[in-house]
Write a protein that holds these residues in place. Structure first.
Motif, mmCIF file in Angstrom:
data_model
loop_
_atom_site.group_PDB
_atom_site.id
_atom_site.type_symbol
_atom_site.label_atom_id
_atom_site.label_comp_id
_atom_site.label_asym_id
_atom_site.label_seq_id
_atom_site.Cartn_x
_atom_site.Cartn_y
_atom_site.Cartn_z
ATOM 1 N N ALA A 1 0.834 -1.206 0.000
ATOM 2 C CA ALA A 1 0.000 0.000 0.000
ATOM 3 C C ALA A 1 0.867 1.255 0.000
ATOM 4 O O ALA A 1 0.590 2.215 -0.719
ATOM 5 C CB ALA A 1 -0.931 -0.002 1.206
ATOM 6 N N LEU A 2 1.932 1.253 0.789
ATOM 7 C CA LEU A 2 2.848 2.383 0.847
ATOM 8 C C LEU A 2 3.442 2.671 -0.529
ATOM 9 O O LEU A 2 3.443 3.810 -0.993
ATOM 10 C CB LEU A 2 3.954 2.078 1.855
ATOM 11 C CG LEU A 2 4.981 3.150 2.121
ATOM 12 C CD1 LEU A 2 5.458 3.042 3.562
ATOM 13 C CD2 LEU A 2 6.153 3.043 1.206
ATOM 14 N N LEU B 1 2.808 6.063 -2.815
ATOM 15 C CA LEU B 1 3.946 6.885 -3.241
ATOM 16 C C LEU B 1 4.005 7.000 -4.762
ATOM 17 O O LEU B 1 4.276 8.078 -5.302
ATOM 18 C CB LEU B 1 5.258 6.315 -2.714
ATOM 19 C CG LEU B 1 5.468 6.383 -1.211
ATOM 20 C CD1 LEU B 1 6.807 5.770 -0.849
ATOM 21 C CD2 LEU B 1 5.367 7.802 -0.699
ATOM 22 N N GLU B 2 3.762 5.914 -5.449
ATOM 23 C CA GLU B 2 3.811 5.940 -6.914
ATOM 24 C C GLU B 2 2.724 6.838 -7.488
ATOM 25 O O GLU B 2 2.959 7.605 -8.421
ATOM 26 C CB GLU B 2 3.685 4.525 -7.469
ATOM 27 C CG GLU B 2 3.818 4.435 -8.964
ATOM 28 C CD GLU B 2 5.153 4.934 -9.500
ATOM 29 O OE1 GLU B 2 5.197 5.364 -10.667
ATOM 30 O OE2 GLU B 2 6.165 4.897 -8.774
ATOM 31 N N LEU B 3 1.529 6.774 -6.914
ATOM 32 C CA LEU B 3 0.439 7.628 -7.391
ATOM 33 C C LEU B 3 0.703 9.099 -7.100
ATOM 34 O O LEU B 3 0.477 9.967 -7.939
ATOM 35 C CB LEU B 3 -0.882 7.210 -6.742
ATOM 36 C CG LEU B 3 -1.472 5.886 -7.215
ATOM 37 C CD1 LEU B 3 -2.646 5.498 -6.338
ATOM 38 C CD2 LEU B 3 -1.900 5.985 -8.667
ATOM 39 N N LEU B 4 1.190 9.386 -5.908
ATOM 40 C CA LEU B 4 1.350 10.768 -5.488
ATOM 41 C C LEU B 4 2.560 11.459 -6.093
ATOM 42 O O LEU B 4 2.550 12.673 -6.279
ATOM 43 C CB LEU B 4 1.430 10.844 -3.967
ATOM 44 C CG LEU B 4 0.152 10.485 -3.231
ATOM 45 C CD1 LEU B 4 0.388 10.523 -1.736
ATOM 46 C CD2 LEU B 4 -0.983 11.413 -3.618
ATOM 47 N N ARG B 5 3.590 10.724 -6.405
ATOM 48 C CA ARG B 5 4.804 11.395 -6.888
ATOM 49 C C ARG B 5 4.625 12.041 -8.249
ATOM 50 O O ARG B 5 5.417 12.871 -8.650
ATOM 51 C CB ARG B 5 5.989 10.447 -6.897
ATOM 52 C CG ARG B 5 6.027 9.481 -8.036
ATOM 53 C CD ARG B 5 7.250 8.599 -7.892
ATOM 54 N NE ARG B 5 7.355 7.708 -9.025
ATOM 55 C CZ ARG B 5 8.391 7.665 -9.828
ATOM 56 N NH1 ARG B 5 9.423 8.446 -9.621
ATOM 57 N NH2 ARG B 5 8.418 6.826 -10.827
ATOM 58 N N HIS B 6 3.552 11.691 -8.954
ATOM 59 C CA HIS B 6 3.283 12.297 -10.251
ATOM 60 C C HIS B 6 2.407 13.541 -10.144
ATOM 61 O O HIS B 6 2.168 14.211 -11.133
ATOM 62 C CB HIS B 6 2.625 11.278 -11.179
ATOM 63 C CG HIS B 6 3.524 10.129 -11.499
ATOM 64 N ND1 HIS B 6 4.638 10.247 -12.289
ATOM 65 C CD2 HIS B 6 3.496 8.837 -11.083
ATOM 66 C CE1 HIS B 6 5.249 9.078 -12.373
ATOM 67 N NE2 HIS B 6 4.584 8.215 -11.646
ATOM 68 N N ARG B 7 1.963 13.868 -8.956
ATOM 69 C CA ARG B 7 1.148 15.067 -8.742
ATOM 70 C C ARG B 7 2.053 16.276 -8.535
ATOM 71 O O ARG B 7 3.007 16.212 -7.774
ATOM 72 C CB ARG B 7 0.229 14.894 -7.540
ATOM 73 C CG ARG B 7 -0.840 13.846 -7.744
ATOM 74 C CD ARG B 7 -1.736 13.780 -6.535
ATOM 75 N NE ARG B 7 -2.237 15.088 -6.167
ATOM 76 C CZ ARG B 7 -3.467 15.534 -6.433
ATOM 77 N NH1 ARG B 7 -4.305 14.763 -7.070
ATOM 78 N NH2 ARG B 7 -3.845 16.743 -6.055
#
Length: 66
Positions: free
Chosen positions: A30-31, A35-41
């Protein structure tokens, strides 16, 4: 209560991650997904710390807010 807290400093982001004293396989997956989803924001740079110690992920912003 005499446990310890573990901070993780991922290489691909500048934010530190607090995981507490235990990390299950499911929490680790989950971590990494979060992180993978958020780092592109673009606004992810405003986040200073990510806390995975509870069921809810808590983000601490650079200005001190959550």
């Amino acid at each position: 209560p005499g446990g310890f807290q573990v901070y993780v400093y991922p290489v691909h982001i500048q934010q530190r991650v607090l995981i507490g004293d235990r990390l299950s396989r499911e929490q680790g997956v989950a971590l990494l997904r979060v992180l993978e989803l958020l780092r592109h924001r673009e606004d992810f740079t405003l986040v200073r710390e990510i806390d995975f110690r509870t069921d809810d992920v808590v983000f601490t912003l650079a200005g001190g807010g959550s």
